[in-house]
Design an enzyme around this catalytic site. Structure first.
Site, PDB file in Angstrom:
ATOM      1  N   ARG B  49       0.855  -1.186   0.000  1.00 57.37           N
ATOM      2  CA  ARG B  49       0.000   0.000   0.000  1.00 57.37           C
ATOM      3  C   ARG B  49       0.892   1.237   0.000  1.00 57.37           C
ATOM      4  O   ARG B  49       2.108   1.124   0.141  1.00 57.37           O
ATOM      5  CB  ARG B  49      -0.945   0.007   1.204  1.00 57.37           C
ATOM      6  CG  ARG B  49      -0.251  -0.408   2.501  1.00 57.37           C
ATOM      7  CD  ARG B  49      -0.905   0.095   3.716  1.00 57.37           C
ATOM      8  NE  ARG B  49      -0.680   1.529   3.884  1.00 57.37           N
ATOM      9  CZ  ARG B  49       0.485   2.089   4.214  1.00 57.37           C
ATOM     10  NH1 ARG B  49       1.567   1.378   4.422  1.00 57.37           N
ATOM     11  NH2 ARG B  49       0.586   3.407   4.344  1.00 57.37           N
ATOM     12  N   ALA B  51       0.849   5.161  -2.123  1.00 65.77           N
ATOM     13  CA  ALA B  51       0.837   5.491  -3.547  1.00 65.77           C
ATOM     14  C   ALA B  51       2.172   5.226  -4.247  1.00 65.77           C
ATOM     15  O   ALA B  51       2.196   4.536  -5.286  1.00 65.77           O
ATOM     16  CB  ALA B  51       0.392   6.940  -3.735  1.00 65.77           C
ATOM     17  N   ARG B  93      -6.456  -1.176  -8.174  1.00 70.93           N
ATOM     18  CA  ARG B  93      -6.954  -0.127  -7.272  1.00 70.93           C
ATOM     19  C   ARG B  93      -7.327   1.070  -8.126  1.00 70.93           C
ATOM     20  O   ARG B  93      -6.502   1.944  -8.391  1.00 70.93           O
ATOM     21  CB  ARG B  93      -5.907   0.268  -6.207  1.00 70.93           C
ATOM     22  CG  ARG B  93      -5.865  -0.752  -5.082  1.00 70.93           C
ATOM     23  CD  ARG B  93      -5.111  -0.249  -3.876  1.00 70.93           C
ATOM     24  NE  ARG B  93      -5.904   0.602  -3.010  1.00 70.93           N
ATOM     25  CZ  ARG B  93      -5.422   1.199  -1.920  1.00 70.93           C
ATOM     26  NH1 ARG B  93      -4.155   1.062  -1.584  1.00 70.93           N
ATOM     27  NH2 ARG B  93      -6.198   1.941  -1.172  1.00 70.93           N
ATOM     28  N   GLN B 204      -2.970   2.183  10.962  1.00 74.01           N
ATOM     29  CA  GLN B 204      -1.688   2.140  10.241  1.00 74.01           C
ATOM     30  C   GLN B 204      -0.525   2.593  11.115  1.00 74.01           C
ATOM     31  O   GLN B 204       0.613   2.174  10.930  1.00 74.01           O
ATOM     32  CB  GLN B 204      -1.729   3.029   8.981  1.00 74.01           C
ATOM     33  CG  GLN B 204      -2.691   2.581   7.907  1.00 74.01           C
ATOM     34  CD  GLN B 204      -4.050   3.237   8.037  1.00 74.01           C
ATOM     35  OE1 GLN B 204      -4.453   3.633   9.140  1.00 74.01           O
ATOM     36  NE2 GLN B 204      -4.775   3.329   6.948  1.00 74.01           N
ATOM     37  N   ASP B 245      -1.619  13.528   1.389  1.00 69.69           N
ATOM     38  CA  ASP B 245      -2.229  12.833   0.250  1.00 69.69           C
ATOM     39  C   ASP B 245      -2.383  13.747  -0.948  1.00 69.69           C
ATOM     40  O   ASP B 245      -2.330  13.302  -2.098  1.00 69.69           O
ATOM     41  CB  ASP B 245      -3.578  12.243   0.652  1.00 69.69           C
ATOM     42  CG  ASP B 245      -3.371  10.986   1.463  1.00 69.69           C
ATOM     43  OD1 ASP B 245      -3.270  11.086   2.697  1.00 69.69           O
ATOM     44  OD2 ASP B 245      -3.257   9.903   0.858  1.00 69.69           O
ATOM     45  N   ASN B 255      -4.745  15.082   4.320  1.00 71.70           N
ATOM     46  CA  ASN B 255      -4.004  13.924   4.819  1.00 71.70           C
ATOM     47  C   ASN B 255      -4.982  13.093   5.647  1.00 71.70           C
ATOM     48  O   ASN B 255      -6.146  13.462   5.837  1.00 71.70           O
ATOM     49  CB  ASN B 255      -2.785  14.373   5.649  1.00 71.70           C
ATOM     50  CG  ASN B 255      -1.841  13.228   5.973  1.00 71.70           C
ATOM     51  OD1 ASN B 255      -1.541  12.395   5.116  1.00 71.70           O
ATOM     52  ND2 ASN B 255      -1.390  13.150   7.207  1.00 71.70           N
ATOM     53  N   LYS B 256      -4.520  11.970   6.142  1.00 66.93           N
ATOM     54  CA  LYS B 256      -5.348  11.043   6.927  1.00 66.93           C
ATOM     55  C   LYS B 256      -6.196  11.775   7.976  1.00 66.93           C
ATOM     56  O   LYS B 256      -5.715  12.692   8.638  1.00 66.93           O
ATOM     57  CB  LYS B 256      -4.416  10.058   7.631  1.00 66.93           C
ATOM     58  CG  LYS B 256      -5.083   8.999   8.468  1.00 66.93           C
ATOM     59  CD  LYS B 256      -5.972   8.079   7.689  1.00 66.93           C
ATOM     60  CE  LYS B 256      -5.207   7.330   6.627  1.00 66.93           C
ATOM     61  NZ  LYS B 256      -6.066   6.735   5.589  1.00 66.93           N
TER      62      LYS B 256
END
Lengths: 357, 357
Positions: B49, B51, B93, B204, B245, B255-256
């Site tokens: 996982r 990117a 994906r 994560q 991201d 971001n997350k």
């Protein structure tokens, strides 16, 4: 329907019925405690939790302890059994203030009763103890209800309320503290939505608060703790209401870890932050939050999740159970006596000293 | 030792070796992908996982796809197989930008190669494809390393660094982005501690970041997401470094979920907040964070953990995957090109347009 966490069923020969919180939300099971050992076990294993609920259970535990006495037992023997039960129950959760408070109250009541009624039968003493346990329970119910009545105005129609951890009926003998505010707003016919922080590590929000609110027919949205700030910024959340574990003389409030962060994020987004708690939560011997000790709990609570290890072996964990929200970030503290808006030491002293509103 | 997530072993007849991230942190297992189907499956099931890592895997997946060709196959047939492999891998994906980018880059390279080398054997085409896949991998390694070199000065001796989610070697072909900064500081001999947010719902941080840092010999403290603010207030945390991201033209950074809250809590406590990300993360077509769409993910990610249901049936869940941190709350964005302190649209345009530093 608002959850009733515990109920005494019958007279002095009766029993204590509890919702077994260990099995929520997967199963709704009632536990019948028919002796003092069963109550002790229920408290120890968190079948029942929340300071007020534990206090009430312990009081009823003493009623159960007296059931082993023969009908012709003397009052002195009765007192001896009572004291033994007190000691036994006190060992169930050694740091629970309400537990000791309830045990002492019943013991003092029994001693006073015996001093004043030296010819009474053991059954009459048992009645007196049950009556005092009922009084503790009813006072808790009343206190919860009053907090709700005093605070419901803060929930506007269409509001999105955020709460953290469980400050609900499951933690008290009544309808809770923070959740009581919601239940009273609901009784007024107001529609609103409650965002429930799951509340890591022990997930009291996702497991217990979401369950209670759903039982009561209030719309619930479960979120992870790290989503609350973003939902405030998105205007989904319009007020925050939590309970409290301890409030200092100046209004600084210790509550479940994560509460401090919510208070900062609420201020940043112009959202009022409320504390709902009984006036007994104030500890005037503590001047400010800086003096409140923060309990560190075990690493396993964080790294073992549903029996699965979620972090590698050998890493450290920090697991503070509580944090402290500053009084300046609290819009109001709601107690059974009324509301302290923008709390400070002077207003709090007046609130606690003054007559009930 | 810094983790190496993926490695091509051998020449054009070689294979791709991956750390199986599905099994971390409980088990450290390497997966050998010997055909394009295995790579596709690894991406689909999150064995790999992040990117950049996905992009590199897909590139090597194309090398594997070419292995089914006979030694005497023609270039046209080779291109046909390549295009088929591209289509197949693209389905693994469907929203991963780096995946398409890597597939297109290899395809374009192969087409150009064939146009310029019409008499080449299939083996020579295979060599050209492997060389391009290696180039993508090496560029990613270089990019990661440069981010670390550019950012390591922000980690002071004795610092307590907070990070969120996984922006580490496991997400790239190199040594990560946010974690690369830490690895480079470590290479300079600096001692510091990293607080790792567990990062609900998918953990994560606890599962992957804690594992990586521990492998590298950096001191790790795992915390629940709701503890970060309190540890900032306690001065345990002195800087925050996360990945990104997507970064808008004005510096607003998606971001997350949870990153926004950390940025506010960091500002409140006077702690610098850094973003470490490749310059390819900027999306100049997006003016500000308000234009970045936020993906909502499934309720099950929140309410089912390790096959255990943690919330009652029938409650709603809100599960935004990302949030947006405002540029004004970012002390600096660290890229492979350098550092943008107090980022704004003008500085970002200059950074991206100008020569590499």
């Amino acid at each position: 329907m608002i959850t009733q966490t515990l109920k005494w069923v019958g007279g002095i020969d009766g029993f204590l019925e509890l919702i077994d919180q260990r099995r929520l939300p997967a199963e709704f099971v009632k536990l019948q405690c028919r002796d003092v050992e069963a109550v002790c076990e229920a408290i120890k294993t968190l079948a029942v939790r929340g300071a007020p609920a534990i206090g009430v259970c312990a009081a009823y535990g003493l009623v159960l302890g007296m059931q082993k006495l023969a009908a012709d037992a003397g009052l002195e023997q009765g007192l001896k059994v009572l004291v033994e039960s007190c000691e036994y129950l006190a060992s169930s959760r050694p740091t629970a203030a309400n537990l000791f408070w309830a045990l002492d109250r019943i013991k003092n009541h029994a001693q006073k009763f015996i001093a004043e009624n030296q010819d009474a039968t053991i059954a009459v003493l048992q009645e007196a103890i049950l009556a005092e346990a009922n009084a503790i329970c009813q006072e808790d119910e009343y206190m919860c209800r009053q907090i709700g009545i005093n605070g419901e105005k803060f929930i506007r129609p269409g509001a999105g309320i955020l709460t953290h951890c469980n400050a609900g009926a499951l933690a008290t003998a009544g309808q809770g503290t923070a959740l009581s505010v919601m239940f009273e707003a609901q009784k007024k016919g107001r529609k609103f939505k409650v965002y429930v922080d799951e509340t890591r590590p022990l997930l009291q929000g996702a497991r217990l608060t979401a369950w209670e609110l759903k039982q009561a027919g209030i719309e619930v949205v479960v979120i992870c703790d790290n989503m609350a700030g973003w939902l405030m910024k998105q205007r989904s959340i319009s007020a925050v209401i939590t309970g409290a574990d301890r409030i200092a003389a100046n209004g600084d409030t210790a509550n479940k870890i994560g509460t401090y962060s919510l208070s900062i994020l609420a201020r940043e987004n112009g959202i009022p932050f409320y504390i709902a708690a009984p006036s007994s939560t104030f500890d005037l011997s503590v001047k400010s939050g800086a003096e409140i000790p923060i309990e560190q709990r075990s690493a396993d609570e964080v790294v073992i999740f549903a029996k699965t290890k979620i972090a590698p072996d050998g890493v450290s964990v920090c697991n503070p159970a509580f944090d402290v929200t500053e009084a300046q970030d609290i819009a109001a503290i709601i107690t059974e006596k009324g509301v302290i808006e923008k709390p400070n030491a002077e207003k709090i002293a007046r609130h606690l000293g003054g007559p009930s509103q």
